[in-house]
Design a protein around this motif. Sequence first.
Motif, PDB file in Angstrom:
ATOM      1  N   LYS A   1       0.788  -1.253   0.084  1.00 28.31           N
ATOM      2  CA  LYS A   1       0.219  -0.494   0.070  1.00 28.31           C
ATOM      3  C   LYS A   1       0.901   1.112   0.325  1.00 28.31           C
ATOM      4  N   SER A   2       1.562   1.258   0.462  1.00 27.87           N
ATOM      5  CA  SER A   2       2.616   2.683   1.403  1.00 27.87           C
ATOM      6  C   SER A   2       3.732   2.692  -0.168  1.00 27.87           C
ATOM      7  N   THR A   3       4.145   1.814  -1.013  1.00 33.03           N
ATOM      8  CA  THR A   3       5.193   1.212  -1.606  1.00 33.03           C
ATOM      9  C   THR A   3       3.975   2.066  -2.825  1.00 33.03           C
ATOM     10  N   LEU A   4       3.005   1.686  -3.075  1.00 37.49           N
ATOM     11  CA  LEU A   4       2.191   2.190  -4.312  1.00 37.49           C
ATOM     12  C   LEU A   4       2.052   3.653  -4.591  1.00 37.49           C
ATOM     13  N   MET A   5       1.795   4.024  -2.813  1.00 31.58           N
ATOM     14  CA  MET A   5       1.602   5.573  -3.132  1.00 31.58           C
ATOM     15  C   MET A   5       3.002   6.432  -3.178  1.00 31.58           C
ATOM     16  N   LYS A   6       4.277   5.812  -2.846  1.00 28.80           N
ATOM     17  CA  LYS A   6       5.395   6.632  -3.149  1.00 28.80           C
ATOM     18  C   LYS A   6       5.447   6.575  -4.563  1.00 28.80           C
ATOM     19  N   ALA A   7       5.203   5.590  -5.283  1.00 27.93           N
ATOM     20  CA  ALA A   7       5.516   5.596  -6.416  1.00 27.93           C
ATOM     21  C   ALA A   7       4.822   6.391  -7.290  1.00 27.93           C
ATOM     22  N   VAL A   8       3.229   6.534  -6.859  1.00 24.22           N
ATOM     23  CA  VAL A   8       2.206   7.465  -6.987  1.00 24.22           C
ATOM     24  C   VAL A   8       2.858   9.193  -6.969  1.00 24.22           C
ATOM     25  N   PHE A   9       3.521   8.940  -6.054  1.00 25.56           N
ATOM     26  CA  PHE A   9       4.105  10.832  -5.744  1.00 25.56           C
ATOM     27  C   PHE A   9       5.443  10.782  -5.869  1.00 25.56           C
ATOM     28  N   GLY A  10       5.922   9.655  -6.767  1.00 20.72           N
ATOM     29  CA  GLY A  10       7.735  10.014  -7.077  1.00 20.72           C
ATOM     30  C   GLY A  10       8.761  10.013  -6.231  1.00 20.72           C
ATOM     31  N   LEU A  11       8.030   9.342  -4.832  1.00 21.76           N
ATOM     32  CA  LEU A  11       9.432   9.292  -4.336  1.00 21.76           C
ATOM     33  C   LEU A  11      10.490   7.376  -3.828  1.00 21.76           C
ATOM     34  N   LEU A  12       9.630   6.432  -5.759  1.00 20.98           N
ATOM     35  CA  LEU A  12       9.561   4.969  -5.654  1.00 20.98           C
ATOM     36  C   LEU A  12       9.919   5.086  -6.741  1.00 20.98           C
ATOM     37  N   HIS A  13      11.143   5.167  -7.399  1.00 19.88           N
ATOM     38  CA  HIS A  13      11.338   4.689  -8.762  1.00 19.88           C
ATOM     39  C   HIS A  13      10.089   4.159  -9.065  1.00 19.88           C
ATOM     40  N   VAL A  14       9.352   3.498 -10.245  1.00 17.60           N
ATOM     41  CA  VAL A  14       8.674   3.002 -11.377  1.00 17.60           C
ATOM     42  C   VAL A  14       9.227   2.642 -12.409  1.00 17.60           C
ATOM     43  N   ARG A  15       9.362   1.060 -12.292  1.00 20.51           N
ATOM     44  CA  ARG A  15      11.066   0.715 -13.880  1.00 20.51           C
ATOM     45  C   ARG A  15       9.678   0.708 -14.710  1.00 20.51           C
ATOM     46  N   SER A  16       8.245  -0.006 -14.414  1.00 13.76           N
ATOM     47  CA  SER A  16       7.493   0.314 -15.559  1.00 13.76           C
ATOM     48  C   SER A  16       6.217   0.242 -15.080  1.00 13.76           C
ATOM     49  N   GLY A  17       5.641   0.997 -16.212  1.00 14.13           N
ATOM     50  CA  GLY A  17       4.104   0.942 -16.075  1.00 14.13           C
ATOM     51  C   GLY A  17       3.641   2.761 -16.299  1.00 14.13           C
ATOM     52  N   GLU A  18       2.482   3.300 -15.754  1.00 10.99           N
ATOM     53  CA  GLU A  18       2.799   5.072 -15.902  1.00 10.99           C
ATOM     54  C   GLU A  18       1.200   5.734 -14.893  1.00 10.99           C
ATOM     55  N   VAL A  19       2.502   6.044 -14.181  1.00 11.60           N
ATOM     56  CA  VAL A  19       1.121   6.998 -13.637  1.00 11.60           C
ATOM     57  C   VAL A  19       0.533   8.539 -14.451  1.00 11.60           C
ATOM     58  N   LEU A  20      -0.879   9.021 -14.234  1.00 11.39           N
ATOM     59  CA  LEU A  20      -1.328   9.861 -15.051  1.00 11.39           C
ATOM     60  C   LEU A  20      -2.192  10.615 -13.849  1.00 11.39           C
ATOM     61  N   TYR A  21      -1.797  12.535 -13.833  1.00 10.75           N
ATOM     62  CA  TYR A  21      -2.656  13.175 -13.585  1.00 10.75           C
ATOM     63  C   TYR A  21      -3.629  13.795 -15.019  1.00 10.75           C
ATOM     64  N   ARG A  22      -4.749  13.536 -14.678  1.00  5.83           N
ATOM     65  CA  ARG A  22      -5.606  14.494 -15.369  1.00  5.83           C
ATOM     66  C   ARG A  22      -5.138  13.968 -16.632  1.00  5.83           C
ATOM     67  N   GLY A  23      -4.873  13.198 -17.008  1.00  2.70           N
ATOM     68  CA  GLY A  23      -4.066  12.686 -18.354  1.00  2.70           C
ATOM     69  C   GLY A  23      -2.992  13.014 -18.375  1.00  2.70           C
ATOM     70  N   THR A  24      -2.244  13.472 -18.574  1.00  2.00           N
ATOM     71  CA  THR A  24      -1.097  13.900 -18.144  1.00  2.00           C
ATOM     72  C   THR A  24       0.132  12.841 -17.668  1.00  2.00           C
ATOM     73  N   PRO A  25       1.071  12.475 -18.090  1.00  2.00           N
ATOM     74  CA  PRO A  25       1.932  11.444 -17.481  1.00  2.00           C
ATOM     75  C   PRO A  25       2.859  12.310 -16.294  1.00  2.00           C
ATOM     76  N   ILE A  26       3.204  11.834 -15.422  1.00  2.00           N
ATOM     77  CA  ILE A  26       3.963  12.362 -14.661  1.00  2.00           C
ATOM     78  C   ILE A  26       5.050  10.689 -13.199  1.00  2.00           C
ATOM     79  N   THR A  27       4.668   9.921 -14.960  1.00  2.26           N
ATOM     80  CA  THR A  27       5.476   8.385 -14.451  1.00  2.26           C
ATOM     81  C   THR A  27       7.287   9.290 -13.441  1.00  2.26           C
ATOM     82  N   ASN A  28       7.180   9.754 -12.247  1.00  2.00           N
ATOM     83  CA  ASN A  28       8.665   9.568 -11.910  1.00  2.00           C
ATOM     84  C   ASN A  28       9.180  11.204 -11.927  1.00  2.00           C
TER      85      ASN A  28
END
Length: 110
Positions: A42-69
């Motif tokens: 749970k916390s690992t996912l939140m850290k990945a979304v917030f940019g505190l943990l490097h996302v190796r694969s996949g994507e994070v979008l905020y209002r349709g805009t990529p914000i991964t890492n």
Amino acid sequence: MSLLEANSIYGGYGGADILKGASIRIEENEIVVIIGANGAGKSTLMKAVFGLLHVRSGEVLYRGTPITNAKPEGMVRRGIAYVPQEGNVFPSLTVRENLEMGAYAVGGDL
């Protein structure tokens, strides 16, 4: 378009992936809860979304805009904040002051 999406996120600590294809979607004006046992990610996912943990694969979008890492300070400027449950807060500050510190950004780009 969703407010926030994490799609097929892979990432973790060191060489070990804790998140293996994790996804979440949050719509505007929606309250979402992540429930799971200790160590479930749970916390690992939140850290990945917030940019505190490097996302190796996949994507994070905020209002349709990529914000991964993206950098955490850029997330704060977008209105996204991470509030830790752990003891890594400022003990001399009130709860409110700690929350306000999480929304404070200095310099940097989005």
